[in-house]
Design an enzyme around this catalytic site. Sequence first.
Site, PDB file in Angstrom:
ATOM      1  N   HIS A 129      -2.710  -5.578  -2.157  1.00  0.00           N
ATOM      2  CA  HIS A 129      -2.809  -6.983  -2.515  1.00  0.00           C
ATOM      3  C   HIS A 129      -1.585  -7.744  -2.020  1.00  0.00           C
ATOM      4  CE1 HIS A 129      -2.523 -10.344  -5.650  1.00  0.00           C
ATOM      5  NE2 HIS A 129      -3.477 -10.689  -4.817  1.00  0.00           N
ATOM      6  N   LEU A 130      -0.429  -7.472  -2.620  1.00  0.00           N
ATOM      7  CA  LEU A 130       0.787  -8.178  -2.212  1.00  0.00           C
ATOM      8  C   LEU A 130       1.982  -7.246  -2.016  1.00  0.00           C
ATOM      9  CD1 LEU A 130       0.591 -11.448  -4.337  1.00  0.00           C
ATOM     10  CD2 LEU A 130       0.194 -11.192  -1.899  1.00  0.00           C
ATOM     11  N   CYS A 153       1.861  -5.495 -10.968  1.00  0.00           N
ATOM     12  CA  CYS A 153       2.133  -6.880 -10.545  1.00  0.00           C
ATOM     13  C   CYS A 153       0.943  -7.798 -10.807  1.00  0.00           C
ATOM     14  CB  CYS A 153       2.505  -6.923  -9.066  1.00  0.00           C
ATOM     15  SG  CYS A 153       4.041  -6.060  -8.692  1.00  0.00           S
ATOM     16  N   HIS A 154      -0.257  -7.372 -10.404  1.00  0.00           N
ATOM     17  CA  HIS A 154      -1.428  -8.248 -10.534  1.00  0.00           C
ATOM     18  C   HIS A 154      -2.652  -7.521 -11.085  1.00  0.00           C
ATOM     19  CE1 HIS A 154       1.148 -10.195  -7.454  1.00  0.00           C
ATOM     20  NE2 HIS A 154       0.947 -11.211  -8.257  1.00  0.00           N
ATOM     21  N   GLY A 155      -2.483  -6.281 -11.538  1.00  0.00           N
ATOM     22  CA  GLY A 155      -3.549  -5.599 -12.253  1.00  0.00           C
ATOM     23  C   GLY A 155      -4.606  -4.894 -11.425  1.00  0.00           C
TER      24      GLY A 155
END
Length: 189
Positions: A129-130, A153-155
């Site tokens: 993702h990132l 970080c974002h699940g």
Amino acid sequence: MATTTGNPETGETTTKDGVRRRDFIEIAAVSVAGVGGLVMVYPLVSQMAPSADVLAASTTELDISTLEAGQAIVTEFRKQPVFVRRLTQAEIDEANAVPTGSLRDAESLEDRTQPGHEDVLVVMGVCTHLGCVPLGAVTGENKGEYNGYFCPCHGSHYDTAARIRKGPAPTNLLVPDYTFASDTTIVIG
């Protein structure tokens, strides 16, 4: 022996085969300019070559002889984390039970491992993702809803084959190029 003739009006001298003294000077000047251009360009091009530390990090050799089923090793390849996990039979069965058509990034466990070593999973430890580092490689860390890896970080949730199952990550954790040098040694890169 070549004979030369002179043109009194222009002052040019020409040999019998038609070569002028000026032609020689032009060829010599272009040759010197070409060599000078190469001398100027070589340092520019050579500075773009990878440095010695980058070449040294182009492969990573890892001994997995002590890796037990259910354990993972975190190593580094090109300054990024790599997770090497020896899957248990239950984790292999869990991964194989998922129909690949139901996955966002359809890959089977067999696609993600080497033939004859289906119990050893090697993936880059970087969320797609990132770029965060997922949890789950170290004992006691949160492995997410699918018992694989979890990106805090974002699940994003990954299963036991490091395939994306839930969250914003678009693709599975990347499998780097690697080979088995022996039954207990992996060469990544």
